[in-house]
Motif scaffolding. Structure first.
Motif, short mmCIF file in Angstrom:
data_model
loop_
_atom_site.label_atom_id
_atom_site.label_comp_id
_atom_site.label_asym_id
_atom_site.label_seq_id
_atom_site.Cartn_x
_atom_site.Cartn_y
_atom_site.Cartn_z
N ALA A 63 37.74 27.54 28.47
CA ALA A 63 37.06 27.85 27.21
C ALA A 63 37.37 26.82 26.13
O ALA A 63 36.45 26.32 25.44
CB ALA A 63 37.46 29.24 26.73
N GLY A 66 35.75 23.55 26.73
CA GLY A 66 34.32 23.68 26.50
C GLY A 66 33.99 23.63 25.02
O GLY A 66 32.94 23.10 24.63
N ASP A 73 27.75 23.05 25.82
CA ASP A 73 27.12 24.35 25.66
C ASP A 73 28.12 25.33 25.03
O ASP A 73 29.30 25.33 25.40
CB ASP A 73 26.66 24.90 27.01
N VAL A 75 30.50 28.40 24.27
CA VAL A 75 31.21 29.35 25.13
C VAL A 75 30.82 30.75 24.70
O VAL A 75 31.03 31.14 23.55
CB VAL A 75 32.74 29.16 25.03
N ARG A 76 30.25 31.53 25.60
CA ARG A 76 29.72 32.84 25.25
C ARG A 76 30.69 33.99 25.52
O ARG A 76 30.69 34.99 24.83
CB ARG A 76 28.43 33.10 26.05
N THR A 90 34.67 32.43 32.72
CA THR A 90 34.31 31.83 31.44
C THR A 90 32.84 31.47 31.52
O THR A 90 32.43 30.76 32.44
CB THR A 90 35.14 30.56 31.15
N SER A 92 29.48 29.79 29.73
CA SER A 92 28.90 28.92 28.71
C SER A 92 27.42 28.74 29.02
O SER A 92 27.06 28.47 30.17
CB SER A 92 29.59 27.56 28.68
N GLU A 221 31.66 35.70 22.10
CA GLU A 221 31.58 34.38 21.46
C GLU A 221 32.30 34.28 20.12
O GLU A 221 33.13 33.39 19.94
CB GLU A 221 30.10 34.00 21.32
#
Length: 250
Positions: A63, A66, A73, A75-76, A90, A92, A221
């Motif tokens: 994460a 990222g 993109d 990280v969601r 994880t 994304s 997120e």
């Protein structure tokens, strides 16, 4: 997603809403359905605290890297709830559909994929089998960069690795295939080195994500960026995004 995949997602969300006795399907149902479809169903596994903490560092490594890579993109979601074969996940995803990727973006993908293994080395000074799928993903991207997308000066703008079949059937020499392997190894080594260096430099942010993960197990997120102390990247409208070199999706 295709129409059939979207229909499956809607069905899963409707089932979740029905099981909860709801009259309507909410965004929370869709989010949970998406996790189940993309990441697998959650498993009721009780992990020892040491393994749970190691998993938290592994996912936090993915994460954080990222979030640190320019243009990556968003990280969601990050979770240490076991799903399918994975002990943690994880997720994304881009703001909108993307069809072309440049070299910097792809290297960022590799760095993020190697984040779990790098975090385990930084924190525990060991490498575990938990990085198996991450290594497969990183190696696949690097091989396509070198062998199909012309992103290696040493190999040049030529196609060495066909989408299917034996490259030797195309007249590719063993020497050239060896060069491809060397370049793939170079890219992976460089990206892994950057992953380790960045996690050491941002160790306090890594620890912040781990603390939040151990407490909540799953972070959405806003919670992820807050735990890392990183500002959520500003959304750029699709028609204002900078032009990128066009290559197939890895």
């Amino acid at each position: 997603m295709t129409g059939a995949e979207l229909a499956n997602l809607v069905n899963e969300a409707a089932l979740l809403a029905a099981k909860a006795g709801q009259q309507q399907v909410t965004m929370k149902d869709f989010s949970e359905a998406l996790e189940k479809v993309q990441l697998g169903a959650a498993r009721n596994v009780v992990m020892p605290e040491q393994e749970r903490r190691r998993t938290a560092f592994h996912e936090a490594g993915h994460a954080l890297l990222g979030m640190l890579q320019p243009g990556a993109d968003p990280v969601r979601k990050v979770s240490i709830v076991p799903r399918g074969r994975a002990l943690g996940v994880t997720l994304s995803t881009p703001e909108s559909d993307r069809y072309g990727y440049d070299e910097d973006y792809l290297k960022g993908r590799i760095i993020g994929a190697l984040g779990g293994m790098a975090a385990e080395e930084v924190v525990y000074d060991v490498i575990t089998t938990g990085a198996e799928s991450d290594l497969e993903n990183a190696t696949a991207i690097a091989r396509q960069m070198v062998g199909r997308w012309g992103m290696s000066e040493k190999v040049g703008p030529v196609t060495i690795l066909p989408s299917d079949g034996d490259p030797r059937m195309m007249g590719i020499s063993d020497k050239m295939l060896s060069t491809v392997d060397e370049e793939v190894r170079r890219i992976i080594d460089e990206c892994y080195g950057r992953a380790v260096d960045q996690l050491r430099e941002h160790r306090h942010q890594l620890d912040g994500i781990v603390t939040a993960l151990l407490d909540a197990e799953t972070l959405d997120e806003p919670e992820i960026y807050a735990a890392a102390g990183i500002e959520r990247p500003r959304t750029i409208p699709a028609d204002q995004e900078p032009a990128r070199a066009t290559v197939p999706h890895p």
